[in-house]
Enzyme design. Structure first.
Site, mmCIF file in Angstrom:
data_model
loop_
_atom_site.group_PDB
_atom_site.id
_atom_site.type_symbol
_atom_site.label_atom_id
_atom_site.label_comp_id
_atom_site.label_asym_id
_atom_site.label_seq_id
_atom_site.Cartn_x
_atom_site.Cartn_y
_atom_site.Cartn_z
ATOM 1 N N GLY A 329 80.825 36.991 99.437
ATOM 2 C CA GLY A 329 80.788 35.925 98.437
ATOM 3 C C GLY A 329 79.436 35.227 98.438
ATOM 4 C CB SER A 330 78.467 31.854 97.328
ATOM 5 O OG SER A 330 78.873 32.064 95.984
ATOM 6 C CB THR A 331 78.181 33.378 102.931
ATOM 7 O OG1 THR A 331 78.794 34.674 102.876
ATOM 8 C CG2 THR A 331 79.262 32.310 102.981
#
Length: 646
Positions: A329-331
């Protein structure tokens, strides 16, 4: 008719007599020579051989087992230890009626149905001359009763054995692993490695985790006692004793108090957490939820329990931190940002649009932002802070996978970290070559890399798949400015004989060749996440500086124009909650990656766990309102998600 003469020829008879004497003498001499030759063969030429056999008949070598080495945390707290107890063992080849003997023993000791099932399982797997436990951990009364009836129970023995104990059970099961009975595969491996002698009389060996990886250190050296025996095989006296060398002690980098806090913050939820010291690569916490009780495996697990563990939908036997692979994801965005800066695809001061949706040239499909109205015009640092999906969609499209892959890969994503545990997953860092190999059996149009493949990769979706360990390691590298360490759980091996410690030296494997200002720039964007971005609620009231990045990883896609409704989905199909972070920002002491499976937004589930962990590690105190600190959180995924109500 003429009668035969009544008298024989004296000369003929004398000749025959002499011939008989010669033959007799020859036979006597031949027999004597044969006996002499045999005597010389046995007494002279084979003296050493038969002397050894005679000595072996008189002397019996009895193995003396060493104590298995302890496993301690960084503060000396015991994580794996030994204790002594009685065990009831049967040697089938010495028992005339096995069923009757078992029935008799059930009147003397509390043999449970599980004990019987396990005994039958081991009986089928073992040889008849091997001792098989019917019941372990006898009480003193049970041991006394069986011993009192020993004269009528041939092949039955009560033995004092050392047992392995794991005080923290499920909490450390995926780190420590467990020991188990030596099976045929183990015996073959020991023979190949020429270690059979050192396992004489040993029933157990490390099977998984640190118990297996550091088996040579933990096992120690078997000793022997030379016992003189009589003709009946009974011991008469001890002639000589070679004492065993106990196994070495492992001292870990892991802090069990931090591990306990992580477990407490997770509660009953599934997922994984890895915390690393960015300055050494030492693993401070390593948690996979749920875990299992390692003591179940020590004497062989019964079929019913084994089936229950394997069919449990929560998969407690899977080491999620080491082997679980998830889209980040956005990590993923901080590492994507480093790739963009290093390939000069964008400058630190460039301003670009972050609209509500992004479309590919010639396509009507909308890749939407988590914020419906978009984030206006932002630079790369601000795009990290607000987690703009459309900004990174367009950035990935402009760059292409060939620019993304090498830089992101240099942070260890998509490759094994080399941690001192077996079975680490590689994960997936997408590339053109990877796709061609992965789909080699499919049609050419499936194997081909399409420019659109890179779009979702830019926000950590698509083909991306990494382990929590890889994400924690990459976060530690970002935190320390590009120094790459090999993560390690063991930091010292203490020799049981000399007491000297063998230190696992924390030496950087390499230094990433990226400018310091790039690291500082990205870290500032991650710091702002906790001040004004997607992690602001979790970052409120910090007594130290903290840099982080929230992430939400899709498990299932939703249709174009549809809204994500977690309540309408079965739990296992809901989004995963991700969070990576390090603190303090100026001089990082801890870096962490956390995934809470099917728990929704990163800020709603994973981030509060990190906040509690950092508070405990850096200040010794934890907020009481972590579980309920968020009612709504920003979204950060390409498909629209409803605000989370935790």
């Amino acid at each position: 008719m003429r009668r035969p003469s009544r008298f024989k020829n004296p000369q003929s008879e004398e000749a025959q007599f002499e011939l008989r004497l010669i033959i007799a003498y020859a036979l006597i001499i031949l027999m004597f020579l044969t006996l002499l030759a045999r005597f010389i063969w046995l007494q002279v030429l084979q003296h050493d051989h038969f002397s050894t056999l005679a000595q072996n008949n008189r002397i019996s070598l009895v193995p003396i087992l060493p104590n298995r080495g302890l496993i301690l945390d960084r503060n000396g707290i015991v994580l794996a230890q030994n204790y002594s107890a009685y065990t009831l063992e049967l040697t089938p080849s010495k028992i005339p009626d096995l069923a009757a003997t078992v029935a008799k023993l059930k009147t003397l000791a509390d043999v449970s149905p599980r004990d019987e099932k396990l005994f039958k399982k081991l009986l089928a797997e073992s040889k008849t001359f091997e001792a098989i436990p019917l019941k372990v951990k006898l009480t003193d009364d049970e041991a006394a009763r069986v011993a009192a009836h020993g004269f009528e129970l041939p092949g039955v023995e009560v033995k004092a054995r050392l047992f392995r104990d794991y005080p923290y059970k499920e909490m450390t099961s995926h780190v420590l692993g467990y020991i188990g009975r030596i099976n045929q595969k183990d015996k073959e491996r020991l023979e190949e490695e020429d270690k059979t002698t050192n396992y004489k009389g040993t029933n157990y060996i490390g099977k998984t985790g640190l118990e297996a990886v550091y088996e040579d250190d933990l096992h120690g050296q078997v000793g022997f006692e030379e016992m003189e025996t009589d003709s009946g095989g009974r011991a008469v006296r001890s002639l000589r004793r070679t004492p065993p060398v106990n196994g070495n002690t492992l001292k870990l980098a892991l802090d069990i108090r931090l591990q306990e806090m992580a477990d407490k913050l997770f509660g009953d939820r599934r997922g994984a957490l890895v915390a690393i010291d960015p300055n050494t690569g030492g693993v401070l916490a390593f948690l996979s939820k749920p875990g299992f009780d390692p003591s179940l495996f020590i004497d062989g697990i019964d079929t019913q329990t084994w089936t229950a563990l394997n069919t449990d939908w929560q998969k407690p036997l899977i080491n999620r931190a080491l082997r679980g692979t998830y889209p980040p994801g956005s990590t993923f965005k901080p590492f994507m940002a480093m790739a963009a800066l290093n390939t000069h695809s964008i400058g630190m001061h460039d301003i670009r649009p972050a609209p509500g949706y992004f479309t590919l040239p010639g396509s009507s499909h909308q890749f939407r932002d988590s914020k419906k109205s978009g984030n206006g015009m932002v630079n790369l640092q601000r795009a990290i802070t607000v987690s703009s999906d459309t900004f990174f969609y367009k950035l990935a499209w402009d760059m292409g996978i060939d620019k993304i892959h090498p830089v992101v890969g240099s942070f260890g994503l998509g490759s094994k970290t080399g941690i001192d545990l077996d079975g680490e997953s590689i994960g997936v860092l997408p590339s053109k070559e990877w796709k061609a190999k992965r789909f080699a059996r499919y049609k050419p149009e499936v194997r081909r890399w399409y420019p659109a493949d890179v779009v979702s990769i830019g926000i950590g979706q698509g083909f991306n798949a990494y382990t929590p360990l890889q994400m924690a390691n990459a976060t530690a590298i970002m935190a320390n400015g590009g120094q790459v360490f090999k993560p390690h759980l063991v930091q010292q091996v203490v020799d049981s004989k000399t007491g000297k410690s063998r230190q696992i030296e924390p030496q950087p494997i390499r230094q990433l060749p990226y400018p310091k200002e790039y690291f500082d720039y990205i870290k500032e964007g991650m710091r702002n996440v906790m001040i004004s971005g997607t992690g602001a609620r979790v970052g409120a009231g910090l007594q130290y500086t903290m840099a982080g990045k929230t992430g939400t990883a899709q498990v299932v896609a939703i249709k174009q124009g549809a809204k994500y409704n977690a309540a309408a989905l079965a739990e296992q199909y809901r989004d995963h909650s991700w969070f990576i972070a390090f603190a303090p920002v100026e001089q990082p002491k801890i870096a962490v990656a956390i995934i809470v499976e099917n728990a929704g937004f990163g800020a709603a589930a994973a981030a509060p766990v990190a906040r509690g962990l950092f508070d405990f590690y850096l200040t010794g105190k934890v907020r009481n309102d972590l579980a309920g600190m968020l009612k709504t959180v920003p979204m950060e995924n390409g498909d629209v998600r409803e605000d989370a109500a935790d």
